[in-house]
Enzyme design. Sequence first.
Site, short mmCIF file in Angstrom:
data_model
loop_
_atom_site.label_atom_id
_atom_site.label_comp_id
_atom_site.label_asym_id
_atom_site.label_seq_id
_atom_site.Cartn_x
_atom_site.Cartn_y
_atom_site.Cartn_z
CB ILE A 164 13.03 79.01 -26.93
CG1 ILE A 164 12.67 78.47 -28.53
CG2 ILE A 164 14.00 79.95 -27.07
CD1 ILE A 164 12.14 79.53 -29.51
N GLY A 165 12.17 75.76 -25.99
CA GLY A 165 10.86 74.67 -26.07
C GLY A 165 11.36 73.51 -26.16
CB VAL A 181 11.85 74.68 -30.47
CG1 VAL A 181 11.90 76.05 -31.41
CG2 VAL A 181 10.60 73.89 -30.84
CG ASP A 216 -1.28 68.02 -30.12
OD1 ASP A 216 -1.69 67.92 -29.03
OD2 ASP A 216 -0.21 68.00 -29.98
CG PHE A 254 8.55 62.12 -30.17
CD1 PHE A 254 9.44 61.05 -29.55
CD2 PHE A 254 7.42 62.44 -30.16
CE1 PHE A 254 8.65 60.00 -28.96
CE2 PHE A 254 6.82 61.36 -29.60
CZ PHE A 254 7.20 60.01 -29.05
#
Length: 463
Positions: A154-155, A162, A278, A159
Amino acid sequence: MENTKQKEQPAAEKQLAEAVRGLDQQHGSKEAKHEHNNHNNHNNHNNHNVKGSHHASSKISATLQKMFHTERGSDTESEKSENANVQPGQTSHPRFQKTENGKHIHRLSYSRRTHRMQNFFKELGIHGQPAINADKHAQSHSLSEKYGKPQEIIGKGAFGIVRIAHKIEPKVPGEKLFAVKEFKKRHNEPAKKYIKRLTSEFCISSSLHHINVINTLDLLQDTQGNYCEVMEYCSGGDLYSLIVSSGGGLELDEGNCFFGQLIYGVKYLHDNGVAHRDLKPENLILTSAGCLKITDFGNAECFRMAWETQPHLTRGVCGSEPYIAPEEFKDELFDSRPVDIWACGIIYMSMMTSSLLWRVAIEKEDPNYRAYLEANKNDSFTAPFQCLTESPRELILKIIEPNPKKRITIEQIIADSWFSSIHICHQQTTSASDSSISSTSCSINALNEQATSINKTSIANIV
């Protein structure tokens, strides 16, 4: 060519295909023939992608083919028709709706892929995940046993990736979903540094408990030996995808609500000695009810220990360029809290305009940022800010203040009259005594009981 495709077929897909074969045999030939004809007429132009058992003759097989065909990157005609009037990030109901009492409702959809996967498991009657081979180490067995086997992606990040883990509870109807982040080693990264990096992220994220911060549950190893961070799953997707799908920007009250949630989440981090470093729409995920949660603490740092009153200054560039504060590009020490505040202002403008203010906040490199600096000196503003009314514009300009010493603080943002008027539908209410969490370092408490019992020994032996 067909043999090559068969080798590339994911193991999970093969196991599901085997289950389908057995179930197909139970269906009558009349229904099978009918479904086979319909399937061929409907998807004739896609036949070159259908492999082996995916030549389905039943509803279950057709569902399997449809699900995995889409996961490889294209929609079937039936899906296109089904979703013709539904924009990405929306359900058949309005994505954002105001109510008569002055409040509002968020309706953010599950991803189609996740929804199909859940329904498919239910239709097949599969109440567990494929067992892991007995020769695999205990921790990888524990990951699958405790949280389900990680499935579809899903992502993706620089590095890590998911995945969704589906956990079937035999005694509880339905299933639980978890997001599993698989940490990947950087090129030529020593093992000790890799472990310290991921455990540092886990120790910070798992100790934060706030409605607007992702709930991190565990750190385990998978069957390949990669460390996996288990988190709550949020079905509304990330804020970036929602902004992109919105076209010209989010609705005013919708964006204001997300902005308010973001500010309270950041305040919680700063109150507890943590700077995210971030913040960007990709790292802000949403529940289906529109609850925003800050995630990905890979670049986070502790700027104040529990026993300290003054923050530690830092140096260096960190994060994604469009959201990086100008002081980070200078070879000077700076406070990391104003860096997060700057990013919140850029994110707000992205929600309102569906675009970025500039590529990078360096005067010599970006003409848009240079024009912003010139306008700022003359107490004016550039074109993107024309979409805001006076009160929010004044606040955002104080947030995106080039001089970090003049930049507004998180407490001043919350005290602002316009900000106080925002209706925030997901806001944590805590007493004064609960505003921070006890700790022995980094103003962060120890790992939660569940995570400590599993990870304490393995981490201590490696780090």
